[in-house]
Motif scaffolding. Structure first.
Motif, short mmCIF file in Angstrom:
data_model
loop_
_atom_site.label_atom_id
_atom_site.label_comp_id
_atom_site.label_asym_id
_atom_site.label_seq_id
_atom_site.Cartn_x
_atom_site.Cartn_y
_atom_site.Cartn_z
N LEU A 79 0.81 -1.21 0.00
CA LEU A 79 0.00 0.00 0.00
C LEU A 79 0.85 1.27 0.00
O LEU A 79 0.33 2.36 -0.24
CB LEU A 79 -0.95 0.00 1.20
CG LEU A 79 -1.99 -1.12 1.20
CD1 LEU A 79 -2.73 -1.17 2.52
CD2 LEU A 79 -2.98 -0.95 0.04
N ARG A 80 2.15 1.14 0.24
CA ARG A 80 3.02 2.32 0.18
C ARG A 80 3.50 2.58 -1.24
O ARG A 80 3.53 3.72 -1.69
CB ARG A 80 4.23 2.11 1.11
CG ARG A 80 3.89 2.04 2.59
CD ARG A 80 5.02 1.47 3.40
NE ARG A 80 5.32 0.09 3.03
CZ ARG A 80 6.18 -0.69 3.66
NH1 ARG A 80 6.87 -0.22 4.70
NH2 ARG A 80 6.39 -1.93 3.26
N THR A 81 3.85 1.52 -1.94
CA THR A 81 4.44 1.66 -3.28
C THR A 81 3.49 1.32 -4.41
O THR A 81 3.73 1.71 -5.56
CB THR A 81 5.68 0.78 -3.40
OG1 THR A 81 5.27 -0.61 -3.35
CG2 THR A 81 6.68 1.05 -2.28
N GLY A 82 2.45 0.55 -4.11
CA GLY A 82 1.56 0.06 -5.15
C GLY A 82 2.06 -1.19 -5.85
O GLY A 82 1.40 -1.69 -6.78
N ASP A 83 3.20 -1.72 -5.43
CA ASP A 83 3.75 -2.92 -6.06
C ASP A 83 2.89 -4.14 -5.75
O ASP A 83 2.34 -4.28 -4.65
CB ASP A 83 5.18 -3.18 -5.56
CG ASP A 83 6.16 -2.13 -6.04
OD1 ASP A 83 5.86 -1.43 -7.04
OD2 ASP A 83 7.23 -1.98 -5.42
#
Length: 291
Positions: A79-83
């Motif tokens: 949820l921080r990077t979208g990876d």
């Protein structure tokens, strides 16, 4: 009782409302639009994550991570990077299937089923993703998996194949994550074209089900009888979840896209997330995936 639009992002196929009791944020998904959304309880501070595939459901983990059931298997979403990172695809030999609705049991396992995207054959199954990231089949012979949830004690598992006209109950062995003794919990009135979609169980042990294409929310008593009916302002309601700081708001997702010509059309509020206030009942906190 009051029904209001909380957030109008016109989801093609809104699904899976999820209230995070720790951050006090509402999550939901657009299955065919391939997005995860998050907002405050009253629909502010909207954030979206783009996904590489269609999504069926989402559950929160720890450390700003979620587990998602995508078109081609279970994945982690940072949820921080979208990876997005693949965990396991249980159906690589079924290109017409995709994973669909899912939730986490009291032991931190993620239970999710698949669906036949053509909605024509019993080609789908129900799976359990354990915290050690192994995947186990629990049931099969399903067309469209929907509405997984548990009784407050966790020993009864509710689930629906949307086109069966029924919601089922299973005995649930929480120590092993196994289902048994499937039986009919409730039969739907399908004469108006409705089908069982997403469900949740409230703190009193009553099951709420969104009856898609019929525009109704049904509250079923633990014995399967109809306790209450809420008529919604749109026909294509898809899923329900209690949230808000006191867990007393029933959030309802809906779809904006008319997938087939014979399905009902909705007005300007189609695809919105709705909030139902004043029901006089509260929900239960959702569990986090332990993997």
């Amino acid at each position: 009782m009051k029904i209001e639009v909380v957030c109008d992002v016109k989801t093609h196929l809104g699904e899976g409302p999820l209230w995070d009791v720790e951050q006090e944020r509402l999550y939901w998904i657009d299955s065919t639009g391939m997005n995860v959304f998050r907002s405050t309880a009253d629909g502010r501070e909207v954030r979206a994550w783009d996904l590489p595939q269609m999504i069926g459901s989402l559950a929160l983990c720890k450390n700003d991570r979620a587990v998602v059931s995508l078109q081609r298997g279970f994945h982690f979403l940072d949820l921080r990077t979208g990876d997005v990172e693949l965990i396991f695809d249980p159906e690589p030999d079924k290109p017409n299937n995709r994973l669909n609705d899912g939730k986490v049991d009291k032991a931190g396992r993620f239970i999710a089923g698949s669906m036949d995207t053509k909605e024509s054959g019993k080609n789908a199954a129900l799976y359990r993703l354990d915290p050690d990231l192994t995947v186990h089949k629990l049931d099969d012979g399903i067309i469209v998996s929907n509405g997984p949830c548990w009784s407050p004690s966790g020993d009864i598992f509710y689930f629906a194949d949307s086109w069966s006209g029924e919601i089922w109950a299973y005995d649930y062995d929480l120590s092993r994550g196994q289902v048994s003794n499937r039986r009919t919990f409730a039969r739907l009135d399908t004469s108006t074209g409705g089908a069982a979609d997403g469900s949740t169980v409230d703190a009193e042990g009553f099951l709420w089900n969104a009856q898609v294409y019929d525009g109704r929310l049904i509250r079923y008593a633990p014995d399967g009888s109809v306790d209450r009916v809420v008529e919604m302002p749109v026909k294509k309601v898809t899923s329900v979840m209690f949230g808000g700081p006191r867990l007393d708001i029933l959030y309802v997702t809906s779809m904006a896209k008319r997938h087939l010509p014979h399905l009902p059309a909705d007005g300007a509020a189609r695809g919105s997330v709705f909030a139902v206030h004043g029901l006089g009942v509260t929900g239960l906190p959702e569990h986090r995936f332990a993997g």
